[in-house]
Design a protein around this motif. Structure first.
Motif, mmCIF file in Angstrom:
data_model
loop_
_atom_site.group_PDB
_atom_site.id
_atom_site.type_symbol
_atom_site.label_atom_id
_atom_site.label_comp_id
_atom_site.label_asym_id
_atom_site.label_seq_id
_atom_site.Cartn_x
_atom_site.Cartn_y
_atom_site.Cartn_z
ATOM 1 N N ILE A 18 0.385 4.139 2.543
ATOM 2 C CA ILE A 18 1.562 4.115 3.513
ATOM 3 C C ILE A 18 0.961 5.632 4.389
ATOM 4 O O ILE A 18 0.906 6.545 4.080
ATOM 5 C CB ILE A 18 2.686 4.314 3.268
ATOM 6 N N SER A 19 0.893 5.344 5.919
ATOM 7 C CA SER A 19 0.535 6.431 6.711
ATOM 8 C C SER A 19 1.802 7.397 6.939
ATOM 9 O O SER A 19 1.339 8.666 6.870
ATOM 10 C CB SER A 19 0.190 5.969 8.015
ATOM 11 N N SER A 20 3.011 6.842 6.818
ATOM 12 C CA SER A 20 4.280 7.455 7.079
ATOM 13 C C SER A 20 5.166 7.141 6.528
ATOM 14 O O SER A 20 5.388 5.705 6.113
ATOM 15 C CB SER A 20 4.366 7.897 8.550
ATOM 16 N N SER A 21 6.490 7.748 6.231
ATOM 17 C CA SER A 21 7.537 7.482 5.274
ATOM 18 C C SER A 21 8.351 6.478 6.475
ATOM 19 O O SER A 21 8.293 6.649 7.629
ATOM 20 C CB SER A 21 8.446 8.830 5.090
ATOM 21 N N TYR A 22 9.058 5.705 5.623
ATOM 22 C CA TYR A 22 9.979 4.886 6.377
ATOM 23 C C TYR A 22 11.185 4.505 5.487
ATOM 24 O O TYR A 22 10.926 4.517 4.086
ATOM 25 C CB TYR A 22 9.278 3.566 7.156
ATOM 26 N N ARG A 23 12.367 3.941 5.895
ATOM 27 C CA ARG A 23 13.422 3.312 5.243
ATOM 28 C C ARG A 23 13.811 1.920 5.905
ATOM 29 O O ARG A 23 13.580 1.741 6.899
ATOM 30 C CB ARG A 23 14.437 4.342 5.450
#
Length: 239
Positions: A53-58
């Motif tokens: 995953i390149s960046s966090s998400y919700r």
């Protein structure tokens, strides 16, 4: 949970991970179902650690008979959220990681859990004398508005503001984590059960009967060790 055919939280979480994040390096199930506090409207809080995953998400979704909140991080992005949570004194992600049940682990979860445990154990940073003074002023200002208000609608929302300010003041001056919404009361109970009961009773009495004195006495009790109410001589931003 009120639904006979609803599968267990752990079974549903395992199926969710297998379906959506089968190649992740780590996963946890956290939240109310882990703490034994689940209600009819509780969802599953699932934390994913995936190096791709390149960046966090919700993301929120419904699957396997459950409402699911998934918090997705790579193996370094979670550190930014840990840092931000500590700075705001609301350790949402560290708490989820610390309390979470490990559902998948390829050798990373022990160190991440240890990191979360240490942050929680250390507590938030100590407030400076200047910060305490500023908070005293704003609590005093809200209290004066509360005492002087004769409009029922307005005083209800002033009381809400007072409850948030006072709970924050009590917890932060004792270097305890704060919370929002239901976590206000939970954080107070973790700090001092007797004070939490006193706090709830004072505001509950006001909301039910309109009697302000228990709230006023509570606020004065909290401020007294720090010099009481503050108005005269307070200045903010003056050069």
């Amino acid at each position: 949970m009120g639904e006979i055919n609803k599968q267990s939280p752990i079974d549903a979480a395992h199926q969710f991970i297998h379906k959506y994040f089968s190649y992740c390096q780590g996963a946890l199930l956290a939240g109310s179902v882990v703490r034994g506090e689940a209600t009819e409207t509780s969802d599953l809080d699932i934390v994913i650690f995936d190096q791709t995953i390149s960046s966090s998400y919700r993301e929120s979704l419904i699957d396997f008979d459950w409402a699911i909140e998934v918090f997705v991080h790579n193996l370094s992005s979670y550190k930014h959220f840990f840092k931000n949570d500590v700075e705001r004194a609301r350790p949402s992600l560290p708490r989820m990681v610390s309390e979470g049940i490990i559902l998948k682990d390829v050798g990373i979860m022990d160190s991440i859990k240890k990191e979360a445990d240490e942050l929680l154990s250390n507590g938030p940073a100590e407030w400076s004398a200047e910060t305490i003074k500023t908070k005293r002023y704003f609590i005093s200002d809200a209290l004066d508005d509360f005492i002087g208000c004769s409009n029922r609608g307005e005083e209800i929302f002033i009381a809400n503001t007072l409850a948030e300010l006072v709970s924050e003041f009590v917890l932060r001056t004792n270097r305890k984590w704060i919370g929002a919404s239901k976590w206000i009361v939970r954080a107070l109970r973790q700090y001092d059960e007797d004070f939490a009961n006193h706090f709830v009773e004072a505001f509950d009495r006001f909301y039910r009967t309109g009697e302000k004195k228990p709230v006023v006495d509570l606020v004065d009790q909290v401020l007294e060790p720090f010099g009481g109410r503050l108005f005269r001589g307070f200045s903010l931003g003056k050069k």
